[in-house]
Design an enzyme around this catalytic site. Structure first.
Site, PDB file in Angstrom:
ATOM      1  N   ARG A   1      -6.843  21.939  -5.661  1.00 56.08           N
ATOM      2  CA  ARG A   1      -6.592  21.961  -7.011  1.00 56.08           C
ATOM      3  C   ARG A   1      -5.861  20.789  -7.505  1.00 56.08           C
ATOM      4  O   ARG A   1      -4.544  21.048  -8.021  1.00 56.08           O
ATOM      5  CB  ARG A   1      -5.819  23.334  -7.140  1.00 56.08           C
ATOM      6  CG  ARG A   1      -6.148  23.922  -8.668  1.00 56.08           C
ATOM      7  CD  ARG A   1      -5.517  25.579  -8.776  1.00 56.08           C
ATOM      8  NE  ARG A   1      -6.043  25.804 -10.287  1.00 56.08           N
ATOM      9  CZ  ARG A   1      -6.315  26.935 -10.509  1.00 56.08           C
ATOM     10  NH1 ARG A   1      -6.085  27.952  -9.533  1.00 56.08           N
ATOM     11  NH2 ARG A   1      -6.547  27.258 -11.552  1.00 56.08           N
ATOM     12  N   CYS A   2      -6.251  19.682  -7.343  1.00 62.89           N
ATOM     13  CA  CYS A   2      -5.578  18.370  -7.536  1.00 62.89           C
ATOM     14  C   CYS A   2      -6.256  17.111  -7.628  1.00 62.89           C
ATOM     15  O   CYS A   2      -7.566  17.308  -7.238  1.00 62.89           O
ATOM     16  CB  CYS A   2      -4.678  18.393  -6.326  1.00 62.89           C
ATOM     17  SG  CYS A   2      -3.905  16.635  -5.817  1.00 62.89           S
TER      18      CYS A   2
ATOM     19  N   GLN B   1     -19.233  22.442  -4.009  1.00 62.48           N
ATOM     20  CA  GLN B   1     -18.503  22.078  -5.191  1.00 62.48           C
ATOM     21  C   GLN B   1     -19.281  20.977  -5.758  1.00 62.48           C
ATOM     22  O   GLN B   1     -19.207  20.519  -7.068  1.00 62.48           O
ATOM     23  CB  GLN B   1     -17.000  21.572  -5.010  1.00 62.48           C
ATOM     24  CG  GLN B   1     -16.021  22.808  -4.620  1.00 62.48           C
ATOM     25  CD  GLN B   1     -14.942  22.540  -4.706  1.00 62.48           C
ATOM     26  OE1 GLN B   1     -14.140  22.982  -3.420  1.00 62.48           O
ATOM     27  NE2 GLN B   1     -14.131  22.088  -5.559  1.00 62.48           N
TER      28      GLN B   1
ATOM     29  N   GLU C   1      -6.161  22.157 -12.948  1.00 64.44           N
ATOM     30  CA  GLU C   1      -5.165  22.091 -11.696  1.00 64.44           C
ATOM     31  C   GLU C   1      -3.632  21.898 -12.298  1.00 64.44           C
ATOM     32  O   GLU C   1      -2.556  22.021 -11.189  1.00 64.44           O
ATOM     33  CB  GLU C   1      -5.389  20.729 -10.801  1.00 64.44           C
ATOM     34  CG  GLU C   1      -5.558  19.555 -11.685  1.00 64.44           C
ATOM     35  CD  GLU C   1      -6.080  18.300 -11.102  1.00 64.44           C
ATOM     36  OE1 GLU C   1      -7.155  18.641 -10.473  1.00 64.44           O
ATOM     37  OE2 GLU C   1      -5.474  17.281 -11.105  1.00 64.44           O
TER      38      GLU C   1
END
Ligand code: CDP
Length: 806
Positions: A384-385, A237, A760
């Protein structure tokens, strides 16, 4: 019809710029099976690596015998910590400033920890040989309970740091203590609690969960001995960070490392950090002189690569008797597993958890977090945060419901009373965050009206009465959640990773024919970046989005960037893209002025062209100007039309949302049916409404999984009991409810195009909404807080505890 006959609006529509539901360009290859993932890569002479892993949760490693494994035909080499020590790579730094064993060095600290790495001609031989590595263990006492980690007699997990008195953030309290971190004003908060009319205190647990990308973590390392260069393809990522960290660890000069992240099948934070598999594949390639592929299987992914959450939040709210919040206090134990490998900005060991006051106007707050070691896999990623905002949102949203219940107020009404008001923005929270913009009451009102909130409550009341009369065994729950996010890490003054400031970048080159390429330091894992960055450029430069290629993930070609996680791509690289466009546009304007023989200031922008003010028939389109940039620039001007921007955001962006969920619970079976789920999101300026909707659907599905069934669970011996999808709930289309989506638009005042992140949000807001719905179903029976996950068994148990089974 030529363009001259089209109105501005018609020309703008043809560009498919911001606001357009442009179809995802990447889907053309994805839906035809033509994506190019790491495991698609096949290099001549490529070898395959696989791990021997620990069967114990905690044990001393007495002996590792690789003889049988090495003798298996097809095996090329077997690497252990002893091999890695010869190149000083037995341990590696983590993103959180800790160190982590690459391969077991004297001890194993959690089940499935990497012990040996087998390299073979094919994957199957590597796997067979990994089973032949003989490891002699001496079992040690195990602790998987974060509450016991700092007690007397708790097994010491990290002998290498047991005598360290200082952690990264102050004094250590125990050999298993990692850090203490506090925010807010303790004195003022304690004083507010002293004089509060009403208080609540609840232990709110957010269990350990896993991001579960469909594609697991993997890489191919290829070391060229002649050039002394390493090429590393992988599921990264943050490719540039991997290159820098890889160079620092391996001592290979950074310019001789080429990191390439091809298509990635989901990341969700799981693919930010560095894993032993990467190091072992690199060492194996250096040792063998051949490319080496490492591909994790599902069990390895679930049980060893970075987990998320595992936060235990003892939360208190103080309130006046008419329902105005006056203070918030929270003490949290954070279970980091065996190594602190959290993906957090360095200054924030508990991430952005101090955003815990959420959307409410708390005059004061105090948060204290203790991080501890246990015999569990390391991680603590921002699934996702945005660095623990999910835990914070869950905590405050559950606590607000608990308080509303104590006050006898409707949870929506209680929220409305305490939401930060529009005129308070920019708003500084009690823990020091400056929220950029918001219009919370409008969003909440729209949400309540859209679902018919009043009628739903009336229906619920009727059902509760029927339940009390014994006419039904079904309970109805209405979950309300209002969340505020903090995304777009970050201003470099506040955020860095291992000293690398968190900005991001975009480089745009417009070619002579008016097409172009944009290269970025971010990396999509399915978010549709190739589609949406081109839309920003289309609007900014007046060139059709179809004419812009977007490229990410190649450290040789992309400008330096910190990667994609925590919904930072739009707030940071989206801004960099717009700013790079503006540099290009400024140059184009000078060229247009020269060509039209007017002063720059006599020109105005009209969708895709500069035209002379007062003489709109005299214009130069951006396509014409691109050609001119390579052919007839004004004297003294450099030819070409390109720009690069490194964007260091002045602040985070603060998207928000109002979610409402309706469920029906069968108290005799615990079966919970999600009847409705309504999600209103505000992410400022919307670039692609269709992609946003897709992001919301995906994130809500993850939230549904987390709230209704997921937990990475360890038994007392340290065995992971949920290491496959047989035991770990991953919702499919069969279980997933229908999602209703909606929006308001409150632009960010500091972002060049007013956009905030969104990816997110549904995970952050969805989990408390589901959990509040389940809790709401039982609230009238005196239940205050039922812990997640709300699977059927636990919900049945909650009903049992309330005596509902007779
Ligand atoms: O960093 P990440 O891509 O995961 O998150 P994001 O910045 O929230 O973007 C996710 C996707 O939603 C991207 O394709 C964005 O371009 C899109 N998006 C949008 O269309 N409008 C926004 N205001 C925010 C994101």
């Amino acid at each position: 019809m030529n363009d001259v006959a089209l109105s501005s609006a018609e020309r703008a529509a043809k560009l498919e710029g911001m606001g357009c539901k442009r179809k995802r360009v990447e889907d053309i290859r994805f839906v035809q099976g033509k994506g190019n993932y790491v495991d698609d890569l096949k290099l001549p002479g490529m070898l395959y690596g696989d791990f021997t892993r620990s069967s114990h949760g905690h044990a001393r490693v007495k002996k590792i015998d690789t003889t049988k494994a090495a003798a298996l035909p097809g095996v090329v080499a077997v690497i252990t910590a002893e091999t890695l020590k010869t190149v000083n790579l037995a341990w590696m730094p983590t993103l959180a400033g800790d160190v982590q064993m690459v391969l077991a060095d004297g001890k194993v600290l959690y089940q499935n920890q990497e012990v040996a790495f087998v390299i073979a001609e094919d994957r199957y031989t590597a796997a067979d040989a990994a089973d032949l590595v003989e490891v002699e263990y001496e079992a040690l006492p195990v602790n998987v309970d974060p509450f016991k980690a700092m007690t007397d007699g708790a097994p010491i997990i990290r002998e290498d740091v047991k005598d360290k008195t200082d952690g990264a953030h102050g004094k250590r309290k125990h050999p298993n203590h990692i850090f203490s971190w506090a925010a807010g004003d303790k004195t003022a908060t304690d004083a507010a609690f002293e004089k509060a009319d009403v208080t609540i205190k609840t232990m709110i647990a957010y269990p350990r969960v896993h991001p579960c990308p469909l594609e697991t973590c993997q890489c191919v390392a290829s070391f060229d001995k002649i050039k002394g260069e390493l090429t590393l393809w992988g599921t990264f990522q943050a490719p540039h960070v991997i290159r820098t960290v890889g160079s620092l660890i391996s001592k290979i000069p950074e310019h001789k490392i080429h990191v390439i992240a091809p298509d990635i099948g989901g990341g969700f934070g799981n693919k930010v950090g560095a894993y032993p598999g990467y190091i072992c594949a690199i060492v194996a390639s250096i040792v063998t002189g051949r490319p080496v592929k490492w591909v994790e299987d599902r069990i390895e992914n679930l049980s060893t690569t970075a987990f998320a959450r595992d936060f235990y939040m003892d939360t208190e709210i103080a309130c006046t008797k008419d329902g105005k919040v006056t203070a918030l206090r929270c003490y949290t134990i954070a279970d980091h597993g065996a190594f602190d490998a959290c993906a957090n900005a360095t200054k924030w060991p508990a991430g952005l958890f101090s955003i815990i006051t959420g959307s409410y106007d708390f005059p004061t707050a105090h948060v204290l977090v203790d991080g501890v070691y246990t015999n569990k896999a390391p991680g603590g990623v921002a699934y996702r945060c945005s660095f623990r905002v999910t835990e914070a949102a869950y905590c405050i949203e559950r606590a607000m419901d608990v308080m509303a219940q104590k006050l006898g107020m409707d949870p929506a009404e209680f929220r409305m009373k305490n939401l930060i008001r529009r005129e308070q923005f920019p708003y500084t929270s009690a823990t020091g965050w400056q929220y950029d913009s918001g219009d919370y009451q409008t969003a909440m009102t729209k949400a309540m009206e859209s679902v018919g909130y009043k009628q739903l409550r009336e229906e619920q009341k009727a059902k509760r009465d029927a339940f009390k009369r014994g006419e039904t065994r079904e309970l109805m729950g209405i979950g309300v959640a209002f969340f505020t996010e903090i995304v777009g890490a970050g201003p470099s003054r506040a955020c860095d990773i291992l000293g690398i400031a968190m900005f991001d970048s975009a480089e745009i080159r417009i070619h002579p024919t008016g097409t172009g390429i944009c290269r970025l330091g971010t990396k999509s894992q399915g978010q549709g970046h190739e589609t949406t960055y081109a839309q920003i450029i289309a609007t900014e430069l007046g060139l059709p989005a179809d004419n812009i290629a977007v490229e990410e993930g190649n450290t040789d070609t992309a400008p330096y960037g910190l990667g994609t996680y925590g919904s930072r791509s739009t707030p940071v690289s989206g801004a960099a893209t717009a700013m790079a466009c503006r540099k290009i546009k400024a140059k184009a304007q000078m060229i247009a002025a020269y060509m039209l023989e007017v002063h720059d200031d006599d020109l105005e922008w009209d969708v895709d062209r500069f035209r002379v003010k007062g003489a709109p028939e005299r214009f130069k389109t951006m396509t014409e100007l691109a050609w001119a940039a390579y052919h007839e620039v004004p004297p003294g001007m450099e030819p070409g039309l390109e720009a690069i921007n490194y964007y260091d955001p002045p602040n985070f962006t603060y998207p928000f949302g109002a979610y409402i969920c309706v469920i029906d619970v069968d108290v005799d079976t615990g079966v919970t049916n999600v009847r409705r789920f309504y999600a209103l999101d505000d992410c400022g300026t919307r670039i692609n409404p269709m992609i946003i909707e897709g992001q919301i659907h995906g994130g809500l599905t993850e939230a549904f999984g987390i709230a209704m069934g997921q937990e990475i669970h360890y038994d007392d011996d340290g065995n992971v009991t949920t290491a496959s999808f047989m035991d770990y709930f991953l919702p499919t289309a069969v279980e997933t409810p229908h999602w209703e989506t909606d929006w308001t638009t409150t632009p960010s005042p500091h972002h060049p195009i007013g956009a905030k992140g969104v990816g997110e949000s549904p995970n952050v807001g969805g989990v408390p909404c589901f959990s509040n719905a389940v809790n709401d179903a039982f609230a009238f029976l005196g239940s205050t807080h039922i812990q997640m996950p709300h699977d059927n068994w636990r919900t049945w148990t909650a009903a049992e505890k309330l005596g509902l089974h007779g």
